[in-house]
Design an enzyme around this catalytic site. Structure first.
Site, PDB file in Angstrom:
ATOM      1  CB  CYS A 199      -0.516  -0.461   1.344  1.00  0.00           C
ATOM      2  SG  CYS A 199      -1.949  -1.492   0.972  1.00  0.00           S
TER       3      CYS A 199
ATOM      4  CG  HIS B 151      -2.899   3.401   2.521  1.00  0.00           C
ATOM      5  ND1 HIS B 151      -3.456   3.020   1.127  1.00  0.00           N
ATOM      6  CD2 HIS B 151      -3.398   2.462   3.272  1.00  0.00           C
ATOM      7  CE1 HIS B 151      -4.219   1.958   0.720  1.00  0.00           C
ATOM      8  NE2 HIS B 151      -3.405   1.071   2.114  1.00  0.00           N
TER       9      HIS B 151
ATOM     10  CG  ASN C 290      -6.498  -0.586   1.282  1.00  0.00           C
ATOM     11  OD1 ASN C 290      -6.042   0.110  -0.174  1.00  0.00           O
ATOM     12  ND2 ASN C 290      -5.766  -1.302   2.693  1.00  0.00           N
TER      13      ASN C 290
END
Ligand code: COA
Length: 336
Positions: A120, A260, A290
């Site tokens: 990520c 994020h 996500n």
């Protein structure tokens, strides 16, 4: 630490994005695993995610769509692009770089391309790579793409992960800037002690694909949610505050935090520690979940019209590895 305007800076001049049409809502998930809309929304902030259902289409498809969106909207000749980086943790294949395929498919035949895998944190790290290349003076146009088909590594019987992830891609073009705008500073870290807490165990050289790894479901993403949650909050807030201190800034001076999008509660915890007003904290997790390397470029894509020249932006990311970091960026007007 602020850039002097006598050196070359690297700034984003164009943005593209793409999410697949198919939506996987919390109600849909209620039919698949033991969960409910209230739980998911209150624990994560997610309402739905986009899923690339066509089994013949992979991460490169998402990356190509986002890049084409950027190229067509901004009238860019793909042959002028020098370099293509694809940040992804779900490459099309193990060996052939997805970026090489993407560059060819978008007509960037003068570019070279490679993938960057930092889960990520991938897009944040890739932006740093691109900025460094442009600042060196050797490259003029670097395309950075964050793309992940997370549905290809998600076990839709595991309620602790399948509620979180979605598919998508975003792309930005970095070019030289002579006003000191763009990439200003970065603080990146990693800690291999966290690798078992968030990983896809099999399919690499440690646990190559075998009938046993398939039977065990080791090709799916697994995580210790609570542990990752705590690590993500402390790591991203520490990195962001380090960036603020190093650049003599307080939370009041920050215009936007683009963090994020892993869990809305993680984002809120970081912004509280950074003492940021909630209107500065950009979120789109409710509609995409996500999307791993795509969360930050999709934030840029969704909110691009609200940024003004000179706006001070903090990027923050955390991912498997562990990898994490924060960066300070001064907004430059986009080409279009
Ligand atoms: N639906 C309903 N209940 C669920 C559930 C779901 N999808 N998932 C877990 N639960 C249950 C648990 O079984 C547990 O029940 P119990 O109290 O009876 O044992 C309860 O809800 C609490 O579980 P817990 O795991 O402590 O929840 P949480 O508040 O930590 O939320 C995550 C779980 C996964 C949403 C959260 O830990 C998280 O987001 N972690 C970070 C993950 C992440 O961001 N990963 C990528 C980083 S880049």
């Amino acid at each position: 630490m602020t850039k002097s305007n006598t050196t070359i800076s690297a700034s984003i001049t164009a943005i593209g994005g793409y999410v697949p049409e198919d939506r996987l809502t919390n109600k849909d998930l209620e039919l698949i695993v033991e969960t409910n809309d209230d739980w998911i929304q209150s624990r994560t902030g997610i309402k739905e995610r986009r899923i690339l259902k066509d089994p013949k289409k992979a991460t490169s498809f998402l990356a190509i769509q986002a890049s084409k969106n950027l190229i067509l909207k901004n009238n860019i000749d793909p042959l002028t692009i020098d370099m293509v980086i694809v940040a992804t943790t779900t490459p099309d294949m193990q060996i052939a770089a997805t970026a090489a395929y993407v560059a060819t498919q978008i007509g960037s035949n003068n570019a070279f391309g490679y993938d960057l895998q930092a889960a990520c944190s991938g897009f944040l790290y890739a932006m740093s790579m691109a900025a460094g290349k442009v600042e060196s003076g050797r490259y003029k146009k670097v395309l950075v793409i964050g793309a992940d088909k997370m549905s290809s590594v998600i076990d839709y019987k595991d309620r602790s992960t399948c509620i979180l992830f979605g598919d998508g891609a975003g792309a930005v073009l970095f070019e030289p800037n002579n006003e000191g705008l763009g990439w200003q500073d970065e603080y990146f870290k990693s800690d291999g002690a966290g690798r078992d807490a968030l990983c896809v165990k099999a399919g690499g050289s440690l646990f190559p694909a075998s009938s046993t790894t398939i039977l065990n479901g080791d090709h799916y993403l697994r995580q210790d949610g609570g542990k990752v949650f705590k690590s993500a909050v402390s790591a991203m807030s520490e990195a962001s505050n380090t960036i603020l201190e190093r650049n003599n800034m307080t939370g009041d001076e920050v215009d936007y935090l683009l963090a994020h999008q892993a869990n809305e509660r993680i984002i809120e915890a970081i912004s509280k520690i950074m003492k940021l007003n909630s209107n500065k904290v950009l979120k789109n997790i409710a509609k995409y979940g996500n999307t791993t390397a795509a969360t930050i470029p999709l934030l840029l894509y969704d909110f691009q019209n609200q940024f003004k020249k000179g706006d001070k932006i903090i990027f923050a990311a955390f991912g498997g590895g562990y990898t994490w970091g924060a960066a300070y960026y001064k907004w430059n007007k986009l080409v279009k």
